[in-house]
Scaffold this motif. Structure first.
Motif, short mmCIF file in Angstrom:
data_model
loop_
_atom_site.label_atom_id
_atom_site.label_comp_id
_atom_site.label_asym_id
_atom_site.label_seq_id
_atom_site.Cartn_x
_atom_site.Cartn_y
_atom_site.Cartn_z
N UNK A 61 -43.07 22.02 -4.05
CA UNK A 61 -43.99 23.07 -3.62
C UNK A 61 -43.67 23.52 -2.20
N UNK A 62 -43.11 22.61 -1.39
CA UNK A 62 -42.68 22.93 -0.03
C UNK A 62 -41.23 22.51 0.13
N UNK A 63 -40.52 23.22 1.00
CA UNK A 63 -39.12 22.91 1.27
C UNK A 63 -39.00 22.35 2.70
N UNK A 64 -38.16 21.33 2.89
CA UNK A 64 -37.99 20.78 4.24
C UNK A 64 -37.18 21.73 5.12
N UNK A 65 -37.43 21.69 6.42
CA UNK A 65 -36.69 22.55 7.34
C UNK A 65 -36.75 21.97 8.75
N UNK A 66 -35.72 22.28 9.53
CA UNK A 66 -35.66 21.89 10.93
C UNK A 66 -35.71 23.16 11.76
N UNK A 67 -36.69 23.25 12.67
CA UNK A 67 -36.98 24.47 13.42
C UNK A 67 -36.75 24.22 14.90
N UNK A 68 -36.09 25.19 15.58
CA UNK A 68 -35.83 25.02 17.01
C UNK A 68 -36.99 25.57 17.84
N UNK A 69 -36.82 25.51 19.17
CA UNK A 69 -37.90 25.91 20.08
C UNK A 69 -38.19 27.40 20.02
N UNK A 70 -37.25 28.18 19.49
CA UNK A 70 -37.47 29.62 19.33
C UNK A 70 -38.22 29.95 18.05
N UNK A 71 -38.46 28.93 17.22
CA UNK A 71 -39.11 29.17 15.94
C UNK A 71 -38.14 29.51 14.82
N UNK A 72 -36.83 29.40 15.10
CA UNK A 72 -35.82 29.69 14.08
C UNK A 72 -35.50 28.45 13.27
N UNK A 73 -35.37 28.62 11.96
CA UNK A 73 -34.97 27.52 11.07
C UNK A 73 -33.46 27.35 11.21
N UNK A 74 -33.03 26.17 11.66
CA UNK A 74 -31.60 25.92 11.83
C UNK A 74 -31.04 25.03 10.72
N UNK A 75 -31.91 24.47 9.90
CA UNK A 75 -31.43 23.63 8.81
C UNK A 75 -32.43 23.66 7.66
N UNK A 76 -31.91 23.75 6.45
CA UNK A 76 -32.70 23.77 5.23
C UNK A 76 -32.08 22.75 4.27
N UNK A 77 -32.34 21.44 4.53
CA UNK A 77 -31.73 20.41 3.68
C UNK A 77 -32.40 20.37 2.31
#
Length: 587
Positions: A450-466
């Motif tokens: 139902x949710x996807x994992x993500x790594x977000x930087x300080x700018x609010x940009x998703x830099x990883x979608x494992x």
């Protein structure tokens, strides 16, 4: 009419099952205040309707004081189950009928129940053939177990983590420590039991890394424990040991010192040998300090690295870093992909020849082998210059997660997955076979999420979608020398750390190869980025001042919760403990 009314009653009392069937869900969580009354009405068992959802990969039923047994039909009705979580219920004194065979199960959590014994027919599953052949993690903590099943190693031969904390065990079955019985077991926790002895045969656990037997009734620790080749962390606090010096050591000394004490025999003649070894170690430490001073002053560095062919890995502690990178973890990721480990590596030389191609190929091979095609874990590598911390590791609904994937335009995760699914289908049609390549091979890992994992930087940009892709924003280039590495897993934290160890050591080997082999040929940016599925970028920044003789620096990265409490730091003293001969780790 009666059967129709019964069906309506089931639908009204178990709406979650209706919804899961209608939406073909892969995950199901049953909990909450109304669950206990419904299970009691079903006879203290799970409803049979639950076992007609064969697509389920994840099932959790927790906090239900009226659940005494799972009920018949679970193994037959849920053949694709990967994770079964039945914690904080009232299961016991045994499991009737037994759980297995569950041939796809990897994680089994039965913690916080009332289990007293798991005999054949009322346990985890058959021994021959193995009832749980793919099981990696077994949590039996917080029960009333007086003994373990003698055939546990036969039932779950690929077990990696076993948690028995907080039971009534006074011994381990001898079969648990037979040579080759549990070749992959790396974590064994049995604190807060009544264990009276530990067999010397524990040395046969060739993969054991962490052992916690604190707060038991042990009087001795077998010297053979020091023969466990990969053991990094032990805990024997709270045991009244005959050897009072050893009892004092287990309360305050590092694992390495305790194992060395056991290795040389502890007392008697061994103490003399221990003093001799201690003198040798002190001399070795003195020479290491002298070499370090020379390196820091610039003297003898070329001789040490160039002449001996060694490569140095210097670990930079968080306290030594004026601006350490930190990863915060939000609670919603717990049910999606809860484990993450990060590290920074500085000093990589990816410019000469095919260095970048070798790096990308090595990462792909790591995904295929140790990461088990990304099912065990996923590696992501980023150009540190483009990473803005602190980072947030969390989970978002597919329609809310936006990313600029490698080599693609910005898209919501829902749209990206749909596009990849269409591409995969087109691949199958063109090649006239079921297998697909590239990112398309990993789409099934998101089924039912139902949710996807993500790594977000300080700018609010998703830099990883494992486990699917990284962002174009942080992609690795030929000019990249400093990298941020992340490893995520839905299985265990130890797997993340093991794979991070392997990745960093591979990077050290590659830098050594680059140092020793002067390559004239070089891939263009376009050719290099095509290998990793990236778009071409014509902007190239020369890596001026690159010194191939400089050590790789591995900076610690802390992972904390939203309140700032530490979850894990990598590399810790227990990490990067086993290295090849040409690599020296300076801490």
């Amino acid at each position: 009419m009666n059967s129709a009314m019964a069906a309506v009653a089931v639908s009204e009392s178990w709406p979650e099952l209706e919804l899961a069937e209608r939406e073909r869900r892969r995950e199901l969580l049953l909990t909450g205040p109304g669950l206990e009354e419904r299970v009691r009405a079903a006879g203290g068992r799970l409803p049979p309707r639950l076992f007609t959802l064969p697509l389920l990969h994840y099932l959790e039923v927790s906090g239900c004081g009226s659940l005494r047994e799972p009920g018949p039909g679970l193994a037959q009705g849920l053949p694709q189950l990967h994770s079964l979580v039945l914690r904080r219920n009232a299961l016991g004194p045994g499991l009737s009928p037994e759980l297995g065979p569950l041939l796809a199960l990897r994680v089994l959590d039965l913690s916080g129940n009332a289990l007293e014994a798991l005999p054949p027919g009322q346990g985890l599953g058959p021994a021959e053939p193995p009832g749980l052949p793919q099981l990696q993690s077994l949590n039996l903590s917080g029960n009333r177990l007086r003994e373990l099943p003698a055939d546990l190693a036969l039932c779950a031969p690929r077990l990696q983590s076993l948690n028995l904390t907080g039971n009534c065990l006074d011994s381990f079955p001898a079969t648990l420590f037979r040579p080759g019985s549990l070749p992959l077991l790396s974590e064994l926790a049995a604190a807060d039991n009544c264990l009276r002895e530990l067999s010397p045969d524990i040395a046969h656990l060739a993969s054991l890394k962490t052992l916690d037997l604190s707060n038991n009734q042990l009087s001795e620790i077998p010297a053979e424990l020091a023969d466990c080749p990969k053991l990094k962390e032990i805990n024997f606090r709270g045991n009244k040991l005959k050897d009072k010096r050893l009892e004092k050591m287990v309360s305050g000394c590092q694992t390495r010192s305790i194992l060395e004490y056991l290795r040389v025999g502890g007392r008697g003649c061994g103490r003399c040998k221990g003093r001799a070894d201690g003198a040798e170690k002190e001399e070795s430490r003195k020479k290491k300090r002298e070499r370090k001073q020379k390196r820091e002053s610039g003297e003898g560095e070329d001789d040490e690295v160039g002449d001996t062919g060694r490569l140095l890995l210097r670990v930079l502690h968080v306290s030594e870093n004026p601006a350490p990178l930190m990863v915060r973890v939000s609670p919603e990721v717990r049910d999606v992909r809860p484990y993450i480990v990060g590290a920074i590596v500085r000093g990589m030389d990816l410019q000469p020849g095919n260095a970048l191609k070798r790096f990308l190929t090595a990462q792909t091979k790591l995904h295929e082998d140790l990461c088990e095609k990304r099912t065990a874990a996923t590696v992501a590598t980023h150009d540190l210059r483009t990473v803005k911390g602190p980072l947030l590791y969390g989970a978002r609904p597919p329609q809310d997660l936006k990313i600029v994937p490698l080599g693609r335009k910005e898209a919501k995760a829902k749209e990206l997955v749909r596009q990849l699914q269409l591409e995969a289908e087109e691949q199958r049609k063109q090649k006239k076979r079921q297998s697909v390549s590239g990112l398309h091979r990993y789409l099934h890992l998101l089924d039912g999420k139902e949710n996807y994992p993500c790594l977000v930087d300080a700018d609010g940009d998703v830099i990883s979608f494992p486990p699917i892709t990284n962002s174009e924003k942080t992609k690795i280039k030929k000019t990249t020398s400093d990298l941020f590495l992340e490893v995520t897993s839905a299985t265990s934290l130890q797997i993340c750390k093991d794979i991070m160890d392997a990745l960093i050591l591979k990077m050290a080997e590659m830098n050594k190869y680059t140092l020793e082999n002067k390559e004239e040929g070089s891939l263009s940016d376009t050719e290099t980025e095509a290998i990793s599925g990236q778009l071409s970028d014509s902007k190239t920044n020369p890596n001026a001042g690159k010194d191939g003789h400089s050590p790789l620096v591995v900076e610690q990265v802390r992972v904390v919760d939203l309140e700032g409490s530490l979850k894990v730091v990598y590399p810790s003293k227990a990490d990067l403990a086993t290295v090849p001969p040409h690599v020296t780790v300076i801490r």
